[in-house]
Scaffold this motif. Structure first.
Motif, PDB file in Angstrom:
ATOM      1  N   VAL A  16       0.860  -1.185   0.000  1.00  0.00           N
ATOM      2  CA  VAL A  16       0.000   0.000   0.000  1.00  0.00           C
ATOM      3  C   VAL A  16       0.903   1.244   0.000  1.00  0.00           C
ATOM      4  CG1 VAL A  16      -1.653   1.296   1.397  1.00  0.00           C
ATOM      5  CG2 VAL A  16      -1.850  -1.214   1.224  1.00  0.00           C
ATOM      6  N   GLY A  18       1.254   5.579  -1.441  1.00  0.00           N
ATOM      7  CA  GLY A  18       0.743   6.760  -2.147  1.00  0.00           C
ATOM      8  C   GLY A  18      -0.451   7.414  -1.472  1.00  0.00           C
ATOM      9  N   ASN A  19      -0.794   6.973  -0.274  1.00  0.00           N
ATOM     10  CA  ASN A  19      -1.917   7.608   0.447  1.00  0.00           C
ATOM     11  C   ASN A  19      -1.648   9.099   0.668  1.00  0.00           C
ATOM     12  OD1 ASN A  19      -3.039   5.092   0.637  1.00  0.00           O
ATOM     13  ND2 ASN A  19      -2.721   4.842   2.852  1.00  0.00           N
ATOM     14  N   GLY A  20      -0.429   9.404   1.089  1.00  0.00           N
ATOM     15  CA  GLY A  20      -0.067  10.788   1.406  1.00  0.00           C
ATOM     16  C   GLY A  20      -0.115  11.674   0.167  1.00  0.00           C
ATOM     17  N   ARG A  30      -2.618  14.281   5.229  1.00  0.00           N
ATOM     18  CA  ARG A  30      -2.155  12.901   5.022  1.00  0.00           C
ATOM     19  C   ARG A  30      -3.128  11.906   5.659  1.00  0.00           C
ATOM     20  NH1 ARG A  30       2.720  11.791   3.235  1.00  0.00           N
ATOM     21  NH2 ARG A  30       2.827   9.838   4.376  1.00  0.00           N
ATOM     22  N   HIS A  34      -4.874   8.341   4.377  1.00  0.00           N
ATOM     23  CA  HIS A  34      -4.884   7.024   5.037  1.00  0.00           C
ATOM     24  C   HIS A  34      -6.313   6.509   5.201  1.00  0.00           C
ATOM     25  CE1 HIS A  34      -0.678   7.178   5.458  1.00  0.00           C
ATOM     26  NE2 HIS A  34      -0.637   8.105   6.399  1.00  0.00           N
ATOM     27  N   ASN A  65       7.949   2.363   9.638  1.00  0.00           N
ATOM     28  CA  ASN A  65       6.960   3.458   9.647  1.00  0.00           C
ATOM     29  C   ASN A  65       6.873   4.158  11.005  1.00  0.00           C
ATOM     30  OD1 ASN A  65       4.651   1.875   7.298  1.00  0.00           O
ATOM     31  ND2 ASN A  65       6.204   3.420   6.933  1.00  0.00           N
ATOM     32  N   ARG A  68       7.884   7.853  11.359  1.00  0.00           N
ATOM     33  CA  ARG A  68       7.032   8.992  10.962  1.00  0.00           C
ATOM     34  C   ARG A  68       6.625   9.812  12.192  1.00  0.00           C
ATOM     35  NH1 ARG A  68       3.370   7.034   5.817  1.00  0.00           N
ATOM     36  NH2 ARG A  68       5.115   6.111   4.676  1.00  0.00           N
ATOM     37  N   LEU A  76      -2.764   6.511  12.325  1.00  0.00           N
ATOM     38  CA  LEU A  76      -2.817   5.180  11.702  1.00  0.00           C
ATOM     39  C   LEU A  76      -3.231   4.111  12.711  1.00  0.00           C
ATOM     40  CD1 LEU A  76       0.323   5.399   9.399  1.00  0.00           C
ATOM     41  CD2 LEU A  76      -2.000   4.862   8.629  1.00  0.00           C
TER      42      LEU A  76
END
Ligand code: IPE
Ligand code: MG
Length: 241
Positions: A16, A18-20, A30, A34, A65, A68, A76
């Protein structure tokens, strides 16, 4: 092309991504990316299992991750909790399993993970394997530690250790991944399923994950069905070079 007549993969894995960027393109936060990505997981799961695919692995959170911002990680984690505590997957008869390290996930996340695993364990409409706090190197190290532990306790004969036995020590004992998809135009594996990807077909698309829907998935399956998988053997005799 009539997709029903094609060679359908048994296990699809999706990195997964490219959500941001999907959110940024729309002037959204962002987090909204998500949220859109997590809704899309439900859309894709329904479609995939309707097509007869049996297992869908999603890389939703890597061990890396955690680097972040706290705000993004918290968002998330709360999203995972909400999704796993809802009845959406259970209602669709989907079995949910997880791959990844438990530490340092919060108790609330672990409870949500344990509860959906238990609640959906007898479901038969397809399996989603959520790779959460997952790393391919960590998985191999964790498996090796469990093997060493069993060796110390006399539970395993190292001379007989083979691939089939080793695999049982991974987070999940799953069939190999037939098709790996990565969205958003990145061409990397990023420490994902290093063992399980040994003979997978790779499919990279520039589309951001929240826009990767039924039609886009069908295109990936059509592309997969055209590949000639040889597993180290020679080309199919009926084919010309
Ligand atoms: C993937 O989208 C989602 C997760 C890793 C949780 P990204 O958050 O990596 O989106 P981009 O790469 O910043 O666009
Ligand atoms: Mg990314």
């Amino acid at each position: 092309m009539e997709i029903d007549n094609l060679n359908i993969p048994n296990h699809i894995a999706i990195i997964v991504d490219g959500n941001g960027r999907w959110a940024k393109k729309r002037g959204l936060s962002r987090s909204m990316g998500h949220k859109a990505g997590s809704d899309n997981i439900e859309v894709l799961a329904k479609h995939v299992f309707d097509r007869g695919i049996k297992i869908l692995s999603f890389f939703v959170f890597s061990t890396e991750n955690f680097k972040r911002s706290k705000e993004e990680v918290d968002y998330l984690m709360n999203l995972f909790i909400t999704k796993f505590n809802s009845n959406t997957f259970n209602k669709k008869n989907i079995k949910i399993i997880f791959s990844g390290r438990r530490e340092p996930l919060d108790k609330d996340v672990l409870n949500a993970i344990d509860s959906i695993t238990e609640k959906t364990k007898n479901n038969t409409g397809g399996i989603i394997n959520f790779c959460l706090n997952y790393g391919g190197h960590s998985e191999i190290i964790d498996a090796t530690k469990k093997i060493a532990e069993d060796y110390k306790n006399g539970k395993i004969d190292i001379d007989n250790l083979n691939e089939e036995i080793y695999q049982k020590y991974l987070y999940q004992d799953l069939p190999p991944i037939d098709l790996l998809i990565r969205t958003s135009g990145e061409y990397r594996i990023s420490n994902f399923m290093l063992w399980q990807l040994s003979y997978s077909e790779f499919y990279f698309t520039p589309i951001y994950f929240p826009d990767f829907k039924e039609k886009e998935l069908d295109e990936a399956i059509i592309e997969f069905s055209k590949r000639n998988r040889r597993f180290g053997g020679i080309k199919n005799e009926t084919e010309s070079n």
